[in-house]
Design a protein around this motif. Sequence first.
Motif, PDB file in Angstrom:
ATOM      1  N   ARG A 231      91.239  15.440  12.305  1.00 16.37           N
ATOM      2  CA  ARG A 231      90.836  16.840  12.259  1.00 16.37           C
ATOM      3  C   ARG A 231      91.185  17.437  10.908  1.00 16.37           C
ATOM      4  NH1 ARG A 231      91.592  17.972  17.901  1.00 16.37           N
ATOM      5  NH2 ARG A 231      89.515  17.755  18.787  1.00 16.37           N
ATOM      6  N   GLN A 232      92.410  17.162  10.452  1.00 17.23           N
ATOM      7  CA  GLN A 232      92.781  17.756   9.180  1.00 17.23           C
ATOM      8  C   GLN A 232      92.015  17.140   8.050  1.00 17.23           C
ATOM      9  OE1 GLN A 232      96.843  17.100   9.615  1.00 17.23           O
ATOM     10  NE2 GLN A 232      97.274  19.175  10.301  1.00 17.23           N
ATOM     11  N   TYR A 235      88.862  18.865   7.989  1.00 20.62           N
ATOM     12  CA  TYR A 235      88.916  20.171   7.356  1.00 20.62           C
ATOM     13  C   TYR A 235      88.747  20.027   5.849  1.00 20.62           C
ATOM     14  CZ  TYR A 235      90.919  24.602   5.876  1.00 20.62           C
ATOM     15  OH  TYR A 235      91.135  25.803   5.286  1.00 20.62           O
ATOM     16  N   VAL A 246      77.547  23.154  -2.736  1.00 17.72           N
ATOM     17  CA  VAL A 246      77.395  24.315  -3.625  1.00 17.72           C
ATOM     18  C   VAL A 246      77.074  23.846  -5.030  1.00 17.72           C
ATOM     19  CG1 VAL A 246      78.690  26.151  -4.717  1.00 17.72           C
ATOM     20  CG2 VAL A 246      78.811  25.869  -2.278  1.00 17.72           C
TER      21      VAL A 246
ATOM     22  N   ARG B  58      97.169  21.678  11.498  1.00 16.78           N
ATOM     23  CA  ARG B  58      96.068  22.482  12.006  1.00 16.78           C
ATOM     24  C   ARG B  58      95.551  21.806  13.266  1.00 16.78           C
ATOM     25  NH1 ARG B  58      94.954  22.425   6.477  1.00 16.78           N
ATOM     26  NH2 ARG B  58      95.053  24.509   5.623  1.00 16.78           N
ATOM     27  N   GLN B  59      95.159  22.591  14.220  1.00 17.56           N
ATOM     28  CA  GLN B  59      94.695  21.986  15.456  1.00 17.56           C
ATOM     29  C   GLN B  59      93.558  22.802  16.026  1.00 17.56           C
ATOM     30  OE1 GLN B  59      97.915  21.521  18.080  1.00 17.56           O
ATOM     31  NE2 GLN B  59      96.888  20.075  19.395  1.00 17.56           N
ATOM     32  N   SER B  60      92.590  22.116  16.598  1.00 17.57           N
ATOM     33  CA  SER B  60      91.505  22.828  17.279  1.00 17.57           C
ATOM     34  C   SER B  60      91.400  22.276  18.679  1.00 17.57           C
ATOM     35  CB  SER B  60      90.180  22.589  16.569  1.00 17.57           C
ATOM     36  OG  SER B  60      90.237  23.073  15.274  1.00 17.57           O
ATOM     37  N   VAL B  61      91.486  23.142  19.659  1.00 13.43           N
ATOM     38  CA  VAL B  61      91.438  22.697  21.047  1.00 13.43           C
ATOM     39  C   VAL B  61      90.257  23.382  21.716  1.00 13.43           C
ATOM     40  CG1 VAL B  61      92.712  22.555  23.173  1.00 13.43           C
ATOM     41  CG2 VAL B  61      93.937  22.534  21.021  1.00 13.43           C
ATOM     42  N   TYR B  71      97.027  27.208  13.451  1.00 10.11           N
ATOM     43  CA  TYR B  71      97.593  26.664  12.224  1.00 10.11           C
ATOM     44  C   TYR B  71      99.044  27.084  12.177  1.00 10.11           C
ATOM     45  CZ  TYR B  71      98.419  25.934   7.272  1.00 10.11           C
ATOM     46  OH  TYR B  71      98.925  25.525   6.081  1.00 10.11           O
ATOM     47  N   ARG B  89      85.655  25.378   9.576  1.00 10.21           N
ATOM     48  CA  ARG B  89      86.299  25.546   8.267  1.00 10.21           C
ATOM     49  C   ARG B  89      86.542  27.003   7.962  1.00 10.21           C
ATOM     50  NH1 ARG B  89      82.422  23.970   5.410  1.00 10.21           N
ATOM     51  NH2 ARG B  89      82.257  25.971   4.405  1.00 10.21           N
ATOM     52  N   PHE B  92      89.526  28.259   9.837  1.00  8.23           N
ATOM     53  CA  PHE B  92      90.822  27.927   9.254  1.00  8.23           C
ATOM     54  C   PHE B  92      91.093  28.699   7.987  1.00  8.23           C
ATOM     55  CE2 PHE B  92      92.794  25.285  12.063  1.00  8.23           C
ATOM     56  CZ  PHE B  92      91.964  24.326  12.554  1.00  8.23           C
ATOM     57  N   SER B  93      90.045  28.979   7.205  1.00  6.20           N
ATOM     58  CA  SER B  93      90.315  29.787   6.008  1.00  6.20           C
ATOM     59  C   SER B  93      90.693  31.201   6.413  1.00  6.20           C
ATOM     60  CB  SER B  93      89.110  29.769   5.072  1.00  6.20           C
ATOM     61  OG  SER B  93      88.034  30.391   5.693  1.00  6.20           O
ATOM     62  N   ASN B  96      94.256  31.137   7.379  1.00 11.41           N
ATOM     63  CA  ASN B  96      95.094  31.121   6.173  1.00 11.41           C
ATOM     64  C   ASN B  96      95.278  32.512   5.608  1.00 11.41           C
ATOM     65  OD1 ASN B  96      95.601  28.467   6.088  1.00 11.41           O
ATOM     66  ND2 ASN B  96      93.931  27.941   4.711  1.00 11.41           N
ATOM     67  N   LEU B 140      83.227  30.087   0.549  1.00  3.39           N
ATOM     68  CA  LEU B 140      82.293  28.996   0.290  1.00  3.39           C
ATOM     69  C   LEU B 140      80.978  29.245   1.010  1.00  3.39           C
ATOM     70  CD1 LEU B 140      84.388  25.747   0.489  1.00  3.39           C
ATOM     71  CD2 LEU B 140      83.173  26.635  -1.434  1.00  3.39           C
ATOM     72  N   ILE B 143      79.069  31.954  -0.728  1.00  2.00           N
ATOM     73  CA  ILE B 143      78.446  31.466  -1.964  1.00  2.00           C
ATOM     74  C   ILE B 143      77.221  30.623  -1.634  1.00  2.00           C
ATOM     75  CG2 ILE B 143      78.804  29.872  -3.860  1.00  2.00           C
ATOM     76  CD1 ILE B 143      81.644  30.797  -4.004  1.00  2.00           C
ATOM     77  N   GLN B 144      77.386  29.767  -0.623  1.00  2.00           N
ATOM     78  CA  GLN B 144      76.261  28.905  -0.260  1.00  2.00           C
ATOM     79  C   GLN B 144      75.079  29.738   0.179  1.00  2.00           C
ATOM     80  OE1 GLN B 144      76.377  25.571  -0.484  1.00  2.00           O
ATOM     81  NE2 GLN B 144      74.267  25.431   0.171  1.00  2.00           N
TER      82      GLN B 144
END
Lengths: 325, 199
Positions: A231-232, A235, A246, B58-61, B71, B89, B92-93, B96, B140, B143-144
């Motif tokens: 998972r990490q 990420y 990009v 980090r974990q996603s359940v 996190y 993603r 998680f950002s 953060n 990101l 921007i994309q």
Amino acid sequence: MASPYRDRTAEFRSLSQTLKKIGGTTTAVDQPNNSFVSPKPPNPASSRSEFNKKASCIGLGIHEASQKIARLAKLAKRSSMFDDPIVEIQELTALIKDDITALNMALSDLQTLQNLEIVEGNYSQDRVVHSTTVCDDLKSKLMGATKELQDVLTTRTENIKAHESRKQIFSANALRDSPFRQHAQPVTEPPPWSSPVKASESSQPSARRPAVDNAPSHHMEMSMLQQVVPRQENYSQSRAVALHNVESTITELGGIFTHLATMVAQQGELAIRIDDNMDESLANVEGARNALLRHLNQISSNRWLMIKIFAVIIFFLTVFMFFVA
Amino acid sequence: MKITALLVLKCNPDGSDPVVLATAMDVSHFGYFQRSSVKEFILFVARTVGKRTPPGQRQSVQHEEYKVHSYNRNGLCVMGFMDDHYPVRSSFSLLNQVLDEYQKNFGESWRTAQADNMQPWPYLNEALNKYQDPAEADKLLKIQRELDETKIILHKTIDSVLARGEKLDSLVEKSSDLSAASQMFYKQAKKTNQCCTIL
């Protein structure tokens, strides 16, 4: 695979030649003997070299098979939870098994050939010993290769079992069932965690934020969740992939801009051509206008000349009439 | 693409229940009577997942129709309840960012917290509202998206430039015809001019 037996036939032959030369009395007898013997040794030599050829073929095959087994072993050790080259491993295993069966059959053929030869010609004891040694050697090598294959397959099955058990643990860990199960789970979880710890080493902290996690990294490696590692990595991998996208988009945009610039430049040339054509037609029309203007002027100023010309004509007519009338 | 809740917890490495430090929940799409039970449920799930997340992970359940992303950084654990469409993603950002903001605001005072702190933290609430669109949270993605829009605009530009090129082509043809015609006209005028001088 250095063969423990060496083919010293050439040495033996040269030695016998020298001995024959030294024992010079038999040279006269040896001539017909040699000519008689020489067709003969090719026969046992050919069959012996046939035996040798087969044996060398088998040896080569065994060597190749053991190389393949080594590759298979590397693949099996490398296989992890993600991107498991299952298909490749299975193909390779099937290939190796086929090779080994073929080699087995060839070896048994060689054995029968050897027995036939022994029965056929009254070979010296040395030859018999040599051929039996060769056969035994090849057999032992083939057995060693088969044993290696077995080991690799066992490690592979162990790996698969470990993966399955880990997957089961973490699918049971997801908060899907009733809350009560989760209280029962933690008791059983630490022991399975300790076994994957040894199998899973590094690769996890390096991909993520090393600046933050360097201090607890040792503590982390002790209690690492195998499911969390992909998972990490996912990420950071997804971030890397996104950045890559990009970047490629930006490059594409640059290309599009260049394309645009080229097209606009070409069209600028077209505009210049149009401009030239228009100037040309303007000049032509201007010239034609001037010509017509002169024409007009000439016509308008021609009346005076026309009166004069008509006067001349009338004069000639009257002169003509005078002559006729 | 919805965030249902954002929580900040303090996770103890010894495995006891985490202490809730801040929460922001959006339960408006549940019925009025279900809201409190949903909140309780979210708190409970957050505590459990927070307990299970080791530090620095980090974990996603997946839980029913939500994905719970958590996190844990040095004992401070931040969790988000998002639906399945929210990109992992970006979530998680976002976590953060919330974590950095919390540490900036509250420093280290959370380490001594023992009881659940139910005071609302306005940043979390507005973060919950602002970041319903994942592009806000994840630069990101933004921007994309903008680059894709620019690319579309450029494609349209190129199409119009091509049309302009076609028009310019027809103009070139017409102007060359015009110049030929004017040349003929000039010759004709000169011819008529020359032959009438006699008269």
